[in-house]
Design an enzyme around this catalytic site. Sequence first.
Site, PDB file in Angstrom:
ATOM      1  N   ALA A 287       0.839  -1.201   0.000  1.00  0.00           N
ATOM      2  CA  ALA A 287       0.000   0.000   0.000  1.00  0.00           C
ATOM      3  C   ALA A 287       0.873   1.250   0.000  1.00  0.00           C
ATOM      4  O   ALA A 287       1.930   1.273   0.651  1.00  0.00           O
ATOM      5  CB  ALA A 287      -0.918  -0.002   1.214  1.00  0.00           C
ATOM      6  N   GLY A 289       2.313   4.952   0.905  1.00  0.00           N
ATOM      7  CA  GLY A 289       2.409   5.634   2.193  1.00  0.00           C
ATOM      8  C   GLY A 289       3.627   5.166   2.962  1.00  0.00           C
ATOM      9  O   GLY A 289       4.394   4.300   2.504  1.00  0.00           O
ATOM     10  N   LYS A 308      -4.074  -5.774   6.454  1.00  0.00           N
ATOM     11  CA  LYS A 308      -3.115  -5.372   7.478  1.00  0.00           C
ATOM     12  C   LYS A 308      -2.693  -6.607   8.272  1.00  0.00           C
ATOM     13  O   LYS A 308      -3.539  -7.278   8.887  1.00  0.00           O
ATOM     14  CB  LYS A 308      -3.737  -4.316   8.407  1.00  0.00           C
ATOM     15  N   ASP A 343     -14.017   1.182   9.856  1.00  0.00           N
ATOM     16  CA  ASP A 343     -14.459  -0.170  10.220  1.00  0.00           C
ATOM     17  C   ASP A 343     -13.414  -1.173   9.743  1.00  0.00           C
ATOM     18  O   ASP A 343     -12.711  -0.945   8.753  1.00  0.00           O
ATOM     19  CB  ASP A 343     -15.799  -0.460   9.548  1.00  0.00           C
TER      20      ASP A 343
END
Length: 538
Positions: A287, A289, A308, A343
Amino acid sequence: MDPISQTFRAYWQDFLHLTAKASQCFADADWHGLQQLSRVRFERHDQVVHELVTSLNGSLLDWPRLKAGFLQALSQHPARELALTFFNSVYARLQPGEDRPFNGREFAPIALAPYLRLPMKQDLAAVMEAVLDSANLPMALKYKGNAATQLAQRLAPMLSRSDYPLHLDVLTEPFYRNKGCYLVGRLNTDHLAIPFAIALLNHRGQLKVDALLFQKDHLSVLFGFARSDFLSLSPTPSAQLDFLRSLMPHKPASELYNALGYYKHGKSLVISELEDALARQGRFITAPGIAGLVMMVFTLEGQDQVFKVIRDRFGDSKSVTAEQVVERYHLVQRHDRVGRMADTQEFVDLRLPLSHFDSDTLAELTQSCASRVRIEGDWLLLSHCFTERRMTPMNIALGQWPERRRDILREYGQALKDIATAGIFPGDMLFKNFGVTRHGRVIFYDYDELCPLSDVTFRALPPAQYDQDHLCSEPSVCPGDVFPEEFRYFLCVGDDAKAVLGEEFAELFSPDFWQQAQQQAQAQQLGDFFPYPKALRF
């Protein structure tokens, strides 16, 4: 009747019974009771599955026969898609590592209109009054005629004379969340459907119309992934979902099921949506970042979702354990997210096709998360992970959209205030831990250091005795001590941040603000969180 279908029927009746209590909680202004209903519903599925699994001996069950009988027994059940997910949950506990028996596509959605259709032959105010009359409102609406006139006046500019609506459809069962009650519907023309939602409040024991939402984006935020679930009585969830998807066609079905409290089925649909995306030959890539010190994060190209995985070793600056990280994600799942916390869905033994992984991403996963990753043939197995909606990391958004910097910073400042009002301290407040949605909202998504406000002691910095004291690394601290004045050093960097955060949100850098938020949380005072702009309020 087999024990799985029998247990599901009882569970579904219990789910409806809990949901039906929401209207009385709203009428009584019992906001804590409304939140408790949501938490109980969230936990009930796992409780029921656990009790059933404990009573069964999985090794002696004839699964092909059970599956066939289950399909036949529930083929006409109004919540049959949820029943398939329930069966999968039981099977997964008793037959770990096996493919799920149902993929969620065995039953077509129920072809039932869950809404009331009203013709648009009268003037608009009369039609809006008919909407208010037809809804199962939790209490009487005072000055209904005036409210209908106000709604008509707000809606009229949206209607084109050349394409005037033919009829109006409205879901007669309200949607309850926090202190709000919502009626959702659409105005149908020959060429399009115009969505709307009427927001109502219990104002000192009287029902009051507070706002009219009339754009797809307004409804998308209302049903967003950073908000707690609604309680809305619907015996046929798939029909209700089909109606909502007609209003918000870009929102995944999984997200809408989650928004209505059907978390397990929403999680099941995440897998189906992932399978569809993989059929389009996307790749799993790291991802974008700044890489996290606790989680390794990757995403599937073309999919608005991140995965994650907890690393085996954390950065030196992190003192948390993997168990504490998991518990913090669980805390957010159970907590009111007030539109500011993303969420998450938790997965155990998630299998992903090895051929779709970028080589660098695969190497990082197998090296930094080795205890949670293993390769079995053509598959990569994640023993444990979380998924979240993908957003643009705030630190990247600030660089990509310089013309929007101040708006994003204002959203960030308001996000911190909202999270604090909800009784939560984010912990690590760096910009990289917040995301920007396509609606421009700033959402917190990194929960490694999150905790209840009650776990923190907010202190003022002690006065310096000598001029060189400001060069010292830290004042004398105890575990749990936080000095809000220090936030300025890493948040108010650059002219825009100094002007917006340093001046407009100066209270964030005072222990008084956080201590007051603590007191409100301890007194169980619930804040007002309106999931729509102030400009839309009457």
